[in-house]
Design an enzyme around this catalytic site. Structure first.
Site, PDB file in Angstrom:
ATOM      1  N   HIS A  11      23.938  11.914 -12.392  1.00  0.00           N
ATOM      2  CA  HIS A  11      24.830  12.681 -11.633  1.00  0.00           C
ATOM      3  C   HIS A  11      24.126  13.762 -10.812  1.00  0.00           C
ATOM      4  CE1 HIS A  11      28.295  15.278 -10.702  1.00  0.00           C
ATOM      5  NE2 HIS A  11      27.521  16.308 -10.906  1.00  0.00           N
TER       6      HIS A  11
ATOM      7  N   ASP B  47      38.296  22.490 -16.490  1.00  0.00           N
ATOM      8  CA  ASP B  47      37.492  22.844 -15.108  1.00  0.00           C
ATOM      9  C   ASP B  47      38.155  22.899 -13.972  1.00  0.00           C
ATOM     10  OD1 ASP B  47      34.776  22.940 -13.838  1.00  0.00           O
ATOM     11  OD2 ASP B  47      35.558  20.895 -13.051  1.00  0.00           O
TER      12      ASP B  47
ATOM     13  N   ARG C  45      37.585  29.578  -8.695  1.00  0.00           N
ATOM     14  CA  ARG C  45      36.346  29.925  -8.556  1.00  0.00           C
ATOM     15  C   ARG C  45      35.839  29.973  -6.877  1.00  0.00           C
ATOM     16  NH1 ARG C  45      32.540  26.135 -11.395  1.00  0.00           N
ATOM     17  NH2 ARG C  45      31.020  27.265 -10.157  1.00  0.00           N
TER      18      ARG C  45
ATOM     19  N   SER D 137      30.748  23.417 -15.639  1.00  0.00           N
ATOM     20  CA  SER D 137      31.655  22.845 -15.018  1.00  0.00           C
ATOM     21  C   SER D 137      31.031  21.470 -14.866  1.00  0.00           C
ATOM     22  CB  SER D 137      31.435  23.359 -13.468  1.00  0.00           C
ATOM     23  OG  SER D 137      32.415  22.584 -12.652  1.00  0.00           O
TER      24      SER D 137
ATOM     25  N   LYS E  76      32.337  17.593 -17.348  1.00  0.00           N
ATOM     26  CA  LYS E  76      32.753  16.438 -16.968  1.00  0.00           C
ATOM     27  C   LYS E  76      31.955  15.204 -17.322  1.00  0.00           C
ATOM     28  CE  LYS E  76      33.216  18.622 -13.129  1.00  0.00           C
ATOM     29  NZ  LYS E  76      33.420  19.224 -11.792  1.00  0.00           N
TER      30      LYS E  76
HETATM   31  N1  URA Z   1      30.290  20.830  -8.878  1.00  0.00           N
HETATM   32  C1  URA Z   1      31.100  20.934  -9.828  1.00  0.00           C
HETATM   33  O1  URA Z   1      31.737  20.043 -10.621  1.00  0.00           O
HETATM   34  N2  URA Z   1      31.005  22.376 -10.546  1.00  0.00           N
HETATM   35  C2  URA Z   1      30.334  23.358  -9.770  1.00  0.00           C
HETATM   36  O2  URA Z   1      30.742  24.274 -10.294  1.00  0.00           O
HETATM   37  C3  URA Z   1      29.496  22.930  -8.874  1.00  0.00           C
HETATM   38  C4  URA Z   1      29.220  21.813  -8.288  1.00  0.00           C
END
Ligand code: URA
Ligand code: CA
Length: 443
Positions: A84, A163, A170, A185, A189
């Site tokens: 990722h 999230d 946010r 966050s 995932k």
């Molecule tokens: N990517 C995400 O999935 N979350 C974040 O907070 C910042 C970048």
């Protein structure tokens, strides 16, 4: 005692640590929309200002992951491994390393994202291949990985809904730049999508979410600790985003560059970083013992053509036109192609990589709004990297645009974003640090 959101906000306002029960109550309330947006926003700001302990951050991540579907990849033999990136420009490592890693025997069951802000997204790039399907059912996704070792699809709708709720707020409450909120966050995932081995590519520099090296290393360590505490095999590489990683920026252009790399026609930073990330995936996947051995395996998959063959196989499985692997002119082509020349003589000193990413988005390579349609053909190809010498009138880049007006815009933005100086400059270091849970190697 019955939990209530006001006392949870109060506690964090005073800088106290929240319990696992309080954090779970908050995450589930956000996911189910039973807590008001203004109360979520207040708690987000209290977290942004007062931070979270390691334990709180882990608890928030697990609560957000558990707020939706937890993908079970256990039917897949071996150790499913994922990579990722925190988001880059001209950064198409997934299209290179996913087939190479799969060709070396480590299953890659990857859920990717779309472009976000100035950064590109793997799903958008894949959809520039005619017919390519990114929406597979979970059963088809797992069955494809069992059959050919690799699949790249979109995130299932119900992944980490907490999230989703937090992220939407946010963005509009100036609370994106919080280390525990970013780390939880991203990792919520990743944990929900089921991979046992996770290699993180944390970007640093002018195109990155964290621009300073120390902040990037801090984010890398926070995410590695979360994954380690959750029982996953974790490592993070902190890599440079002070300029685009590859020379091509734009969806079809980046697919072309990835195919060129897999043919062995293109080397350089994009291949270098792809091999480094891929090596750690082979280590996490348990098929290699040292980074050197892993890299040799990947290079063998590259030069033998097994990597390219694996990409072809994946495109066929997912309904795409795999002939692009042997004829990149079958990818979407822009109507207006031309050169952007340098206005002065000197060395490429630095680039505003965020501005470069925004330039690509501006001419149609990304979305400004969720419903915008992408033009897969547009973007640009840089001919110079930081440290290179350029003469006035020489080509800095080639633009690929849908009309003349966009061509003129992108020319102006690129000339402003690429800084030329009379003083000689050094090429950027590509990999700055390798981060494991309690161990940081600075390179
Ligand atoms: N990517 C995400 O999935 N979350 C974040 O907070 C910042 C970048
Ligand atoms: Ca397994």
């Amino acid at each position: 005692m019955k939990l209530n959101i006001i006392s949870i906000i109060e506690k964090k306002k005073l800088g106290q640590a929240l319990t696992a029960e309080e954090i779970t109550f908050f995450a589930n309330g956000a996911a189910k929309h039973t807590i008001k947006d203004y109360q979520i926003a207040a708690l987000l700001m209290a977290i942004r200002l007062n931070g979270m302990t390691r334990e709180e951050t882990v608890n928030l991540t697990l609560a957000m992951a558990n707020s939706g579907e937890m993908v079970d990849l256990s039917p897949i033999p071996g150790i499913p491994t994922d990579k990722h990136s925190t988001g880059g420009v001209g950064d198409t490592t997934t299209l290179i390393l996913a087939p190479l890693v799969a060709a070396c025997g480590v299953p890659v069951a990857k859920m990717s994202g779309r472009g976000l802000g100035h950064t590109g997204g793997t799903l958008d790039k894949l959809e520039s291949i005619a017919g390519f399907r990114i929406n597979l059912s979970m059963a088809d996704f797992i069955s494809q990985v069992k059959r050919i070792g690799v699949a790249v699809i979109g995130q299932s709708e119900n992944l980490a809904p907490a999230d989703k709720a937090l992220y939407a707020l946010r963005d509009v409450t100036s609370t994106v730049d919080s280390l525990p909120l970013i780390a939880s966050s991203i990792m919520s995932k990743k944990l929900a999508s089921g991979a046992q081995g996770i290699v993180l590519d944390v970007k640093t520099g002018s195109g990155a979410i964290m621009r300073s090296l120390e902040d990037s290393i801090g984010l890398a360590q926070a995410m590695v600790r979360i994954g380690t505490d959750a029982g996953r095999r974790m490592v993070a590489l902190v890599t440079d985003m002070g300029e685009p990683l590859g020379s091509h920026v734009g969806n079809a252009l980046e697919v072309k560059e990835a195919i060129d790399v897999l043919h062995g026609r293109v080397t350089g930073p994009l291949l270098h970083v792809s091999l480094a990330l891929g090596s750690y995936m082979l280590l996490a996947g348990g098929v290699a013992q040292t980074p050197e051995q892993a890299e040799a395996m990947l290079r063998d998959a590259l030069t033998s053509g097994r990597g390219l063959a694996k990409l072809r196989e994946m495109i066929v499985e997912q309904g795409g036109d795999a002939r692009v692997c042997d004829d990149v002119t079958l990818l979407p082509q822009a109507a207006f192609i031309g050169e952007i020349t340098a206005l002065s003589t000197g060395y490429i000193h630095s680039m505003d990589t965020t501005a470069l990413g925004n330039a690509a988005q501006h001419i149609g390579a990304g979305r400004r709004e969720k419903t915008d349609r992408i033009d897969y053909s547009v973007g640009f190809v840089l001919h110079k990297r930081i440290g290179d010498y350029v003469q006035e009138g020489e080509a800095l880049a080639t633009f690929h645009c849908k009309n003349e007006s966009d061509a003129s815009d992108v020319t102006q933005i690129l000339r402003e974003a690429i800084h030329i100086s009379p003083e000689q400059t050094q090429p950027l270091k590509l990999i700055h640090a390798i981060v494991e849970a309690e161990h940081i190697v600075r390179l």
